[in-house]
Write a protein that holds these residues in place. Structure first.
Motif, PDB file in Angstrom:
ATOM      1  N   GLU A   1       0.846  -1.184   0.000  1.00 19.82           N
ATOM      2  CA  GLU A   1       0.000   0.000   0.000  1.00 19.82           C
ATOM      3  C   GLU A   1       0.888   1.244   0.000  1.00 19.82           C
ATOM      4  N   PRO A   2       0.409   2.343  -0.562  1.00 17.22           N
ATOM      5  CA  PRO A   2       1.213   3.570  -0.587  1.00 17.22           C
ATOM      6  C   PRO A   2       1.541   4.052   0.827  1.00 17.22           C
ATOM      7  N   VAL A   3       2.826   4.246   1.093  1.00 18.72           N
ATOM      8  CA  VAL A   3       3.276   4.698   2.410  1.00 18.72           C
ATOM      9  C   VAL A   3       4.429   5.676   2.255  1.00 18.72           C
ATOM     10  N   ASP A   4       4.746   6.367   3.344  1.00 18.99           N
ATOM     11  CA  ASP A   4       5.949   7.189   3.451  1.00 18.99           C
ATOM     12  C   ASP A   4       6.655   6.750   4.720  1.00 18.99           C
ATOM     13  N   THR A   5       7.675   5.917   4.578  1.00 22.48           N
ATOM     14  CA  THR A   5       8.342   5.343   5.741  1.00 22.48           C
ATOM     15  C   THR A   5       9.804   5.086   5.406  1.00 22.48           C
ATOM     16  N   SER A   6      10.622   4.899   6.445  1.00 14.69           N
ATOM     17  CA  SER A   6      12.057   4.719   6.193  1.00 14.69           C
ATOM     18  C   SER A   6      12.757   4.151   7.404  1.00 14.69           C
ATOM     19  N   PHE A   7      13.990   3.707   7.165  1.00 16.60           N
ATOM     20  CA  PHE A   7      14.966   3.506   8.222  1.00 16.60           C
ATOM     21  C   PHE A   7      15.732   4.818   8.373  1.00 16.60           C
ATOM     22  N   THR A   8      16.114   5.149   9.575  1.00 14.49           N
ATOM     23  CA  THR A   8      16.805   6.410   9.793  1.00 14.49           C
ATOM     24  C   THR A   8      17.958   6.214  10.762  1.00 14.49           C
ATOM     25  N   CYS A   9      19.008   7.011  10.622  1.00 12.08           N
ATOM     26  CA  CYS A   9      20.159   6.923  11.527  1.00 12.08           C
ATOM     27  C   CYS A   9      20.841   8.289  11.626  1.00 12.08           C
ATOM     28  N   GLN A  10      21.608   8.465  12.678  1.00 11.44           N
ATOM     29  CA  GLN A  10      22.279   9.733  12.946  1.00 11.44           C
ATOM     30  C   GLN A  10      23.653   9.772  12.266  1.00 11.44           C
ATOM     31  N   ILE A  11      23.956  10.912  11.606  1.00 13.28           N
ATOM     32  CA  ILE A  11      25.292  11.120  11.056  1.00 13.28           C
ATOM     33  C   ILE A  11      25.724  12.564  11.340  1.00 13.28           C
TER      34      ILE A  11
ATOM     35  N   GLY B   1      28.189  22.586   8.262  1.00  9.97           N
ATOM     36  CA  GLY B   1      28.160  21.138   8.413  1.00  9.97           C
ATOM     37  C   GLY B   1      26.744  20.600   8.470  1.00  9.97           C
ATOM     38  N   TYR B   2      26.628  19.294   8.701  1.00  4.96           N
ATOM     39  CA  TYR B   2      25.318  18.662   8.853  1.00  4.96           C
ATOM     40  C   TYR B   2      25.376  17.718  10.035  1.00  4.96           C
ATOM     41  N   ASP B   3      24.501  17.921  10.977  1.00  3.63           N
ATOM     42  CA  ASP B   3      24.395  17.074  12.158  1.00  3.63           C
ATOM     43  C   ASP B   3      22.932  16.693  12.298  1.00  3.63           C
ATOM     44  N   GLY B   4      22.591  15.525  11.764  1.00  7.48           N
ATOM     45  CA  GLY B   4      21.192  15.121  11.760  1.00  7.48           C
ATOM     46  C   GLY B   4      21.030  13.689  11.296  1.00  7.48           C
ATOM     47  N   MET B   5      19.843  13.398  10.782  1.00  4.72           N
ATOM     48  CA  MET B   5      19.507  12.036  10.394  1.00  4.72           C
ATOM     49  C   MET B   5      19.576  11.879   8.870  1.00  4.72           C
ATOM     50  N   ILE B   6      19.884  10.653   8.431  1.00  4.59           N
ATOM     51  CA  ILE B   6      19.667  10.282   7.036  1.00  4.59           C
ATOM     52  C   ILE B   6      18.634   9.171   6.998  1.00  4.59           C
ATOM     53  N   ASP B   7      17.826   9.178   5.951  1.00  4.83           N
ATOM     54  CA  ASP B   7      16.744   8.210   5.802  1.00  4.83           C
ATOM     55  C   ASP B   7      16.948   7.368   4.556  1.00  4.83           C
ATOM     56  N   PHE B   8      16.563   6.100   4.653  1.00  5.54           N
ATOM     57  CA  PHE B   8      16.450   5.236   3.484  1.00  5.54           C
ATOM     58  C   PHE B   8      15.083   4.594   3.548  1.00  5.54           C
ATOM     59  N   GLY B   9      14.258   4.798   2.514  1.00  5.70           N
ATOM     60  CA  GLY B   9      12.935   4.218   2.591  1.00  5.70           C
ATOM     61  C   GLY B   9      12.093   4.431   1.360  1.00  5.70           C
ATOM     62  N   ILE B  10      10.800   4.145   1.528  1.00  3.55           N
ATOM     63  CA  ILE B  10       9.808   4.257   0.462  1.00  3.55           C
ATOM     64  C   ILE B  10       9.039   5.563   0.645  1.00  3.55           C
ATOM     65  N   GLY B  11       8.739   6.226  -0.453  1.00  7.99           N
ATOM     66  CA  GLY B  11       8.007   7.486  -0.394  1.00  7.99           C
ATOM     67  C   GLY B  11       8.978   8.644  -0.377  1.00  7.99           C
ATOM     68  N   GLY B  12       8.904   9.457   0.689  1.00 15.79           N
ATOM     69  CA  GLY B  12       9.771  10.630   0.771  1.00 15.79           C
ATOM     70  C   GLY B  12       9.147  11.799   0.046  1.00 15.79           C
ATOM     71  N   TRP B  13       8.525  12.711   0.789  1.00 16.22           N
ATOM     72  CA  TRP B  13       7.798  13.828   0.183  1.00 16.22           C
ATOM     73  C   TRP B  13       6.694  13.314  -0.752  1.00 16.22           C
ATOM     74  N   GLY B  14       6.109  12.199  -0.354  1.00 16.34           N
ATOM     75  CA  GLY B  14       5.059  11.551  -1.122  1.00 16.34           C
ATOM     76  C   GLY B  14       4.904  10.127  -0.642  1.00 16.34           C
ATOM     77  N   LYS B  15       4.068   9.355  -1.303  1.00 23.98           N
ATOM     78  CA  LYS B  15       3.852   7.970  -0.912  1.00 23.98           C
ATOM     79  C   LYS B  15       4.060   7.045  -2.110  1.00 23.98           C
ATOM     80  N   SER B  16       4.575   5.846  -1.796  1.00 25.49           N
ATOM     81  CA  SER B  16       4.766   4.839  -2.825  1.00 25.49           C
ATOM     82  C   SER B  16       4.668   3.467  -2.170  1.00 25.49           C
ATOM     83  N   SER B  17       4.832   2.415  -2.965  1.00 24.45           N
ATOM     84  CA  SER B  17       4.795   1.052  -2.446  1.00 24.45           C
ATOM     85  C   SER B  17       5.873   0.232  -3.125  1.00 24.45           C
ATOM     86  N   GLY B  18       6.188  -0.920  -2.535  1.00 24.12           N
ATOM     87  CA  GLY B  18       7.211  -1.780  -3.109  1.00 24.12           C
ATOM     88  C   GLY B  18       7.930  -2.581  -2.049  1.00 24.12           C
TER      89      GLY B  18
END
Length: 436
Positions: free
Chosen positions: A338-348, A406-423
């Motif tokens: 189903e269309p979702v916006d979700t991810s794994f996330t981690c701090q870098i 610099g950048y001190d925050g999270m990176i995401d890997f996932g489905i969707g991202g500023w929208g929804k998708s499936s897979g």
């Protein structure tokens, strides 16, 4: 008109071997068994890069036969290897005749020295690909040639043989050069389907273009020079009329597609989205062992320090919803039908500089609106936009610049991202390298 609508009588043989392929409700009729001699309109719609270079090079060759010799012809022809190696192969028989008949007039530095060097370099590049095409071999390895011989005979008759037989008397009156050219075209087209290369036999479809173009020219000359129009003349006109339907159907598909706002072409954002049976013709999967790559190409590998790799990162789930989404934190796999916006996330944490971000992914992403999958700076911007499609250990890269803050925050890997998708998408590897 002859050039625009020239084709074999595909409409006669189109459904003799298998059901037609329909695109936007319009049949695509000029593919037959493991070969195809395509109409000029089909070539312009589907492979203009092959067709145009074939017509230009063949036109130059005919000019050399009947008009002034171009002392750079061999040099010019060898450049067609960059656009279409199969078209180059299709012109070679005629080039051989030109060399044998007018060899002294072709003597020039660019033809004798430069052209062979260019051919060796470009041919070496193509032949160095250790990947094999998914389909290659003799035609009897793919179809029962004994049972299907009559279909091949019908194919040859409808594509060009009937035209040639009807023009027999006209051909016999031609000069020696003209005879050698048209007989070479006939012989080449008759034997070309014997060997198959490519999922849809690219060899036959592309290498046949010069010969078909030559036959079209001689048919045009026959029509123009016929003073006494007998039954043979009118049969040829009828065959050309039947052949015109191939081009008309291609044009109709485009017109209807525009009127009904349908997609009339495929969009491939990257070679990694294309099925492996096609990409194996273009991509060498063992490039490090490739002689051309190892010894002849200039290396342009990025150099720098690896800041993060997969083992350095601790991932968590974001927007967890077990009713829709299946997470595998160990394998870094996310699945949702189903269309979702979700991810794994981690701090870098990244300091100012330029970074190469590399990921290796597998799985598939369905096309829903404009969303796909992604690697992103959380809530800020996408680093790598993973388009809808199928992926099998696909390598994706992006150069990113981090400003002085610099950048001190999270990176995401996932489905969707500023929208929804499936897979179903998996992160196999990630490397973040700060470039020197």
């Amino acid at each position: 008109m002859l050039f625009i609508f020239f084709s074999g009588a595909d409409i006669i043989i189109g459904q003799m071997i298998r059901p037609l392929t329909y695109i936007n409700g319009i049949p695509h009729i000029d593919h037959f068994l493991f070969t195809a001699y395509q109409s000029n309109i089909t070539l312009l719609f589907w492979v203009p890069q092959h067709a145009i270079v074939a017509w230009v090079c063949t036109g130059l060759l005919l000019n050399d036969f009947f008009e002034d010799i171009n002392k750079s012809y061999c040099f010019i022809l060898c450049l067609s290897l960059l656009w279409s190696p199969f078209v180059f192969l299709g012109i070679c028989p005629f080039l051989a005749i030109l060399i044998l008949t007018k060899k002294k007039k072709l003597l020039s530095f660019q033809n004798i020295v430069i052209a062979p060097i260019i051919i060796l370099i470009i041919a070496g590049f193509y032949l160095s690909n250790s990947g094999n095409t998914s389909v290659s071999g003799f035609i009897w390895q793919f179809i029962n040639i004994i049972d299907k011989y009559y279909l091949l005979l019908v194919f040859f008759l409808c594509e060009f043989m009937v035209h040639i037989v009807l023009m027999k008397d006209y051909i016999n009156r031609l000069d020696k050069n003209s005879k050698s050219i048209i007989y070479t075209a006939i012989i080449f087209l008759s034997f070309l389907p014997i060997y198959v290369i490519g999922e849809y036999n690219d060899l036959a479809m592309r290498a046949s273009i010069p010969s078909l173009f030559i036959i079209m020219i001689f048919i045009g000359r026959y029509i123009n020079e016929s003073k006494h129009k007998d039954y043979r003349y009118y049969i040829i006109i009828f065959l050309l009329f039947m052949g015109s339907f191939t081009g008309i159907l291609e044009i109709s598909r485009a017109v209807i597609g525009v009127y009904e706002k349908q997609t009339t072409c495929d969009y491939w954002y990257s070679l990694v989205n294309i099925e492996k049976k096609f990409t194996s013709q273009y991509i060498d999967e063992d490039v490090e062992e490739n002689f051309y790559y190892s010894y002849l190409l200039k290396k342009n590998r990025p150099e720098g320090d690896i800041v993060y790799n997969l083992d350095d990162l601790i991932w968590n789930m974001w927007n967890e919803d077990s009713s829709k989404i299946e997470y595998d934190l160990e394998k870094l796999t996310i699945k949702s039908e189903e269309p979702v916006d979700t991810s794994f996330t981690c701090q870098i944490k990244l300091s100012e500089g330029v970074y190469l971000v590399y990921i290796n992914v597998s799985g598939y992403i369905n096309k829903i609106d404009q969303s796909g999958a992604h690697l992103s700076f959380h809530g800020v911007t996408k680093i790598i936009d993973i388009q809808p499609g199928k992926y099998n250990n696909a390598e994706l890269k992006k150069i990113v610049k981090i400003d002085e803050d610099g950048y001190d925050g999270m990176i995401d890997f996932g489905i969707g991202g500023w929208g929804k998708s499936s897979g179903n998408i998996q992160l196999n590897d990630i490397i973040i390298m700060k470039l020197d």
